[in-house]
Write a protein that holds these residues in place. Sequence first.
Motif, mmCIF file in Angstrom:
data_model
loop_
_atom_site.group_PDB
_atom_site.id
_atom_site.type_symbol
_atom_site.label_atom_id
_atom_site.label_comp_id
_atom_site.label_asym_id
_atom_site.label_seq_id
_atom_site.Cartn_x
_atom_site.Cartn_y
_atom_site.Cartn_z
ATOM 1 N N PRO A 71 -7.773 10.710 5.683
ATOM 2 C CA PRO A 71 -7.590 9.127 6.242
ATOM 3 C C PRO A 71 -7.754 8.842 7.625
ATOM 4 N N ASP A 72 -8.045 10.085 8.533
ATOM 5 C CA ASP A 72 -8.273 9.891 9.899
ATOM 6 C C ASP A 72 -8.566 11.015 10.518
ATOM 7 N N SER A 73 -8.892 11.270 11.716
ATOM 8 C CA SER A 73 -9.547 12.316 12.419
ATOM 9 C C SER A 73 -8.524 13.397 12.756
ATOM 10 N N HIS A 74 -6.865 12.995 12.712
ATOM 11 C CA HIS A 74 -6.021 13.940 12.911
ATOM 12 C C HIS A 74 -5.608 14.752 11.663
ATOM 13 N N SER A 75 -5.927 14.161 10.518
ATOM 14 C CA SER A 75 -5.924 15.030 9.052
ATOM 15 C C SER A 75 -6.856 16.195 9.218
ATOM 16 N N ARG A 76 -6.327 17.106 8.726
ATOM 17 C CA ARG A 76 -7.335 18.062 8.387
ATOM 18 C C ARG A 76 -7.052 19.039 6.874
ATOM 19 N N PRO A 105 -0.860 14.118 9.089
ATOM 20 C CA PRO A 105 -0.065 13.936 10.004
ATOM 21 C C PRO A 105 0.399 12.109 9.701
ATOM 22 N N ASP A 106 1.735 11.834 9.870
ATOM 23 C CA ASP A 106 2.178 10.364 9.999
ATOM 24 C C ASP A 106 1.812 9.715 8.738
ATOM 25 N N ILE A 107 1.528 10.420 7.559
ATOM 26 C CA ILE A 107 1.366 9.827 6.293
ATOM 27 C C ILE A 107 2.236 10.092 5.318
ATOM 28 N N ASP A 108 3.065 8.812 4.862
ATOM 29 C CA ASP A 108 4.095 9.152 3.851
ATOM 30 C C ASP A 108 3.642 9.461 2.400
ATOM 31 N N ARG A 109 4.717 9.764 1.654
ATOM 32 C CA ARG A 109 4.245 9.958 0.286
ATOM 33 C C ARG A 109 3.355 8.861 -0.629
ATOM 34 N N ALA A 110 3.650 7.837 -0.126
ATOM 35 C CA ALA A 110 2.912 6.714 -0.915
ATOM 36 C C ALA A 110 1.520 6.792 -0.579
ATOM 37 N N PHE A 115 -4.427 8.872 -0.955
ATOM 38 C CA PHE A 115 -5.366 9.743 -0.537
ATOM 39 C C PHE A 115 -5.776 10.711 -1.643
ATOM 40 N N CYS A 116 -4.802 11.207 -2.257
ATOM 41 C CA CYS A 116 -4.949 12.138 -3.580
ATOM 42 C C CYS A 116 -5.932 11.382 -4.551
ATOM 43 N N GLN A 117 -5.721 10.047 -4.929
ATOM 44 C CA GLN A 117 -6.471 9.637 -5.913
ATOM 45 C C GLN A 117 -7.828 9.293 -5.452
ATOM 46 N N GLU A 118 -8.114 9.091 -4.105
ATOM 47 C CA GLU A 118 -9.377 9.031 -3.775
ATOM 48 C C GLU A 118 -10.113 10.297 -3.801
ATOM 49 N N VAL A 119 -9.395 11.474 -3.496
ATOM 50 C CA VAL A 119 -9.989 12.781 -3.571
ATOM 51 C C VAL A 119 -10.487 12.999 -5.243
ATOM 52 N N ILE A 120 -9.664 12.630 -5.996
ATOM 53 C CA ILE A 120 -9.902 12.936 -7.508
ATOM 54 C C ILE A 120 -10.981 12.184 -7.797
#
Length: 343
Positions: free
Chosen positions: A71-76, A90-95, A100-105
């Motif tokens: 979702p952003d440059s801080h995520s890895r 970082p700073d991402i809640d479960r929802a 994000f997971c659905q986008e990956v899949i």
Amino acid sequence: MLEQDFAVDSATNLPNMFGLIETETKKIASFEGTAVLFDLVGLCRVNEELGISIGDHCILAAARSLEDSLPDSHSRCYRLGGDEFIALLPDIDRAAAEVFCQEVIAQFSERCSESGLRYSITVLPEQAQSLSTLLRCAFDSVTSDSVTSDSVDPDQAAPKPEQLLERLLNLTGDSIMLIREAQESALTDPMTELPNNRAVEAAFCRYVQQYEATGDPFSVLLIDGDHLKRYNEELGYAEGNRMITRLGRLINAQMREGDLAGRWMFGDEFLVLLKNTPRAKGALMAERIRRVICSHSNTWPIPVSVSIGVAGCPENGTDYAALIKTAEEANKTAKREGKNRVK
């Protein structure tokens, strides 16, 4: 020679488990957000039935889908080994992590139809505030509340934490091999493939420690070729480098068990350590090396000779500085008196 960073997975170019440890160990205590563990399902079946190249395609598809969906440059994201990946958001809640997971899949399904992805979400700092605890929570959650893509057989059991940890151990073993290769590369002269000056200095210190503990004498030979400048000027630097390599092989071939020959500081300089060898015997060994080089180099483009300075422990000192100084002065004397001699 080491050609890859041991903290980077060579198949996907993602940071691996070592990269995770290196980057996240100190950060994880203050990390707030979510961690998502992804499991590439059915990789063994794909490798067996369709071939390893298709399995590698699935792994790469998972890696690219993860990278492209961050979702952003801080995520890895990291590849943990085998078919497991982890994303730290970082700073991402479960929802938001679920989105994000659905986008990956979705991206993975477009790239790969032979396998599927399973994922589980761990919220920080609710469940873990250390890297080890995070990984354990993530692995545990795979077996309890993981979600799969449509292409995954729902009856296929999720891997047990022990299986995932076993794969991490395998990765650790592979990484240790790379570390050893890096260590060997750092201590090896690339031209002659002999120990470099750093390795020789370390061995020198061990010889001194052995003398201090047991009184075993040793000799130091500083060998310097007499014709490198002529090679470089008349035949070119490439031929000069070939001469240095040949010279190193000849010197190394004269070593006994326990002796060490390495490339020293400059050009065609070599340093030899002779174990359990008093200075007088070391001088005889040096003379033999000088004669062998003169004899064998007759067929080279330009025959070569060497000047050799000899120092003995304890005759000329019992520490590194004193012995090196003696060998250097003896070598200079040999050069000054006409070269091609032992002093």
